[in-house]
Design a protein around this motif. Sequence first.
Motif, mmCIF file in Angstrom:
data_model
loop_
_atom_site.group_PDB
_atom_site.id
_atom_site.type_symbol
_atom_site.label_atom_id
_atom_site.label_comp_id
_atom_site.label_asym_id
_atom_site.label_seq_id
_atom_site.Cartn_x
_atom_site.Cartn_y
_atom_site.Cartn_z
ATOM 1 N N CYS A 60 -7.096 1.661 7.336
ATOM 2 C CA CYS A 60 -5.859 0.917 7.066
ATOM 3 C C CYS A 60 -5.458 0.884 5.590
ATOM 4 O O CYS A 60 -4.270 1.016 5.272
ATOM 5 C CB CYS A 60 -6.008 -0.508 7.593
ATOM 6 S SG CYS A 60 -6.382 -0.538 9.348
ATOM 7 N N THR A 61 -6.416 0.695 4.678
ATOM 8 C CA THR A 61 -6.036 0.540 3.267
ATOM 9 C C THR A 61 -5.467 1.845 2.680
ATOM 10 O O THR A 61 -4.375 1.832 2.113
ATOM 11 C CB THR A 61 -7.217 -0.003 2.444
ATOM 12 O OG1 THR A 61 -7.600 -1.261 3.014
ATOM 13 C CG2 THR A 61 -6.843 -0.214 0.999
ATOM 14 N N PRO A 62 -6.174 2.977 2.820
ATOM 15 C CA PRO A 62 -5.563 4.204 2.308
ATOM 16 C C PRO A 62 -4.258 4.570 3.016
ATOM 17 O O PRO A 62 -3.320 5.083 2.384
ATOM 18 C CB PRO A 62 -6.636 5.274 2.531
ATOM 19 C CG PRO A 62 -7.686 4.665 3.359
ATOM 20 C CD PRO A 62 -7.558 3.189 3.268
ATOM 21 N N TYR A 63 -4.188 4.273 4.312
ATOM 22 C CA TYR A 63 -2.950 4.531 5.068
ATOM 23 C C TYR A 63 -1.810 3.707 4.449
ATOM 24 O O TYR A 63 -0.705 4.204 4.233
ATOM 25 C CB TYR A 63 -3.193 4.133 6.525
ATOM 26 C CG TYR A 63 -2.195 4.604 7.549
ATOM 27 C CD1 TYR A 63 -1.197 5.516 7.240
ATOM 28 C CD2 TYR A 63 -2.259 4.127 8.857
ATOM 29 C CE1 TYR A 63 -0.294 5.942 8.216
ATOM 30 C CE2 TYR A 63 -1.371 4.546 9.834
ATOM 31 C CZ TYR A 63 -0.392 5.448 9.511
ATOM 32 O OH TYR A 63 0.499 5.852 10.473
ATOM 33 N N GLY A 64 -2.119 2.450 4.126
ATOM 34 C CA GLY A 64 -1.120 1.576 3.484
ATOM 35 C C GLY A 64 -0.733 2.089 2.108
ATOM 36 O O GLY A 64 0.442 2.042 1.723
ATOM 37 N N PRO A 100 1.263 -4.670 -7.966
ATOM 38 C CA PRO A 100 0.636 -5.892 -8.485
ATOM 39 C C PRO A 100 -0.555 -6.299 -7.613
ATOM 40 O O PRO A 100 -0.698 -5.810 -6.500
ATOM 41 C CB PRO A 100 1.756 -6.931 -8.349
ATOM 42 C CG PRO A 100 2.559 -6.458 -7.174
ATOM 43 C CD PRO A 100 2.426 -4.962 -7.113
ATOM 44 N N VAL A 101 -1.396 -7.160 -8.136
ATOM 45 C CA VAL A 101 -2.464 -7.806 -7.331
ATOM 46 C C VAL A 101 -2.402 -9.299 -7.638
ATOM 47 O O VAL A 101 -2.513 -9.683 -8.812
ATOM 48 C CB VAL A 101 -3.867 -7.272 -7.689
ATOM 49 C CG1 VAL A 101 -4.932 -8.004 -6.867
ATOM 50 C CG2 VAL A 101 -3.970 -5.772 -7.465
ATOM 51 N N PRO A 102 -2.159 -10.156 -6.657
ATOM 52 C CA PRO A 102 -1.935 -9.847 -5.236
ATOM 53 C C PRO A 102 -0.494 -9.369 -4.987
ATOM 54 O O PRO A 102 0.306 -9.346 -5.908
ATOM 55 C CB PRO A 102 -2.192 -11.197 -4.565
ATOM 56 C CG PRO A 102 -1.858 -12.223 -5.596
ATOM 57 C CD PRO A 102 -2.185 -11.614 -6.928
ATOM 58 N N GLY A 103 -0.240 -8.999 -3.729
ATOM 59 C CA GLY A 103 1.135 -8.649 -3.340
ATOM 60 C C GLY A 103 1.438 -7.165 -3.408
ATOM 61 O O GLY A 103 2.594 -6.763 -3.270
ATOM 62 N N GLY A 104 0.401 -6.331 -3.620
ATOM 63 C CA GLY A 104 0.627 -4.885 -3.672
ATOM 64 C C GLY A 104 0.062 -4.208 -2.442
ATOM 65 O O GLY A 104 0.699 -4.163 -1.382
ATOM 66 N N VAL A 105 -1.172 -3.726 -2.578
ATOM 67 C CA VAL A 105 -1.814 -2.985 -1.478
ATOM 68 C C VAL A 105 -2.226 -3.918 -0.333
ATOM 69 O O VAL A 105 -2.101 -3.560 0.846
ATOM 70 C CB VAL A 105 -3.058 -2.216 -2.023
ATOM 71 C CG1 VAL A 105 -3.823 -1.544 -0.896
ATOM 72 C CG2 VAL A 105 -2.635 -1.192 -3.077
ATOM 73 N N GLY A 106 -2.699 -5.115 -0.674
ATOM 74 C CA GLY A 106 -3.235 -6.047 0.326
ATOM 75 C C GLY A 106 -2.350 -6.227 1.563
ATOM 76 O O GLY A 106 -2.824 -6.036 2.691
#
Length: 286
Positions: free
Chosen positions: A140-144, A257-263
Amino acid sequence: MPAQIIEGKVIAKTLRTKIKKRVDFFKAKGIVPGLAVVLVGEDPASQIYVKNKAQACQECGIKSEVIKLPSTIQEKVLLTLMEKLNKRRDIHGILVQLPLPQHLSAEVIIEAINPAKDVDGLHPVNMGKLLAGNPALIPCTPYGCLKLIQSTGCAVSGKKAVVIGRSNLVGKPMAVLLLRENATVTACHSYTQDLVEITRSADILVVAVGKPGLITGEMIKSGALVLDVGMNRLPTGKLTGDVDFSSAAEIAGWITPVPGGVGPLTITMLLENTLEAAYEQEDILH
Ligand code: NAP
């Protein structure tokens, strides 16, 4: 010029609206896509992740079943549960929240999941398909991250991409996905020498290490697209990435940004994978 911010939250919201519409399409056929989330033990971070996943499912109309088990559970009991979940027609996706307690082997448990239901994309069959360039459930993370890159409209083909971190969960599949998109990919890890030289050559830089501030502005090529996967909790309680945002944003062309980017994309792609699994298992054409 300061970088453009890649707004993961906004992009995730748009994708989830589309997912909900596709879930409605299933429901019109009398099918409710279903996800089983298995949580072993009491790890507070895992409990929050599982709660967020269940909530995201609910918002999109996907049925989620959270199965909470004691940390003392025996491997064979967990394997029997996997067998049962594999057989259930109403469960299209199975996710085992990691990490597992030490006496359990994540490898053994993941391999017990039917690859068609492996919505985390961590089963060797899905890993192998991804590597071979065949359709697969993608972690999921790399797909995102790929979705975030695509959202910028920046070309990937022919670009130099550098991935820092080589975990099965993020770094390795990320490198393979970028390769699949025809980038020229360099994978870095803790033994990499001259990291700065390598990162400075990157048109696309994905950082997935777990070390706050590892990457600073001076390590980035002007105008580069920077994805910060890192999620680190500082002693102050603040959540921060692996990239020093303020110096990097002065140099990069695009940055998360972190948070609000990849997460926010990670959970969204879990929903996407659950739907993909449902299409396959119910033999419904997209
Ligand atoms: P991991 O399994 O601990 O892997 C970390 C990787 O970083 C390893 O490959 C390691 O190299 C490499 N590394 C360590 N120090 C390094 C250095 N100084 N220079 C270059 N490479 C170095 O971590 P992970 O599961 O991939 O997660 C990475 C980060 O992403 C963590 O902060 C995690 O919380 C976060 N994460 C976020 C999301 C999200 O949804 N936003 C999802 C998953 C993970 P070796 O292989 O040589 O040890």
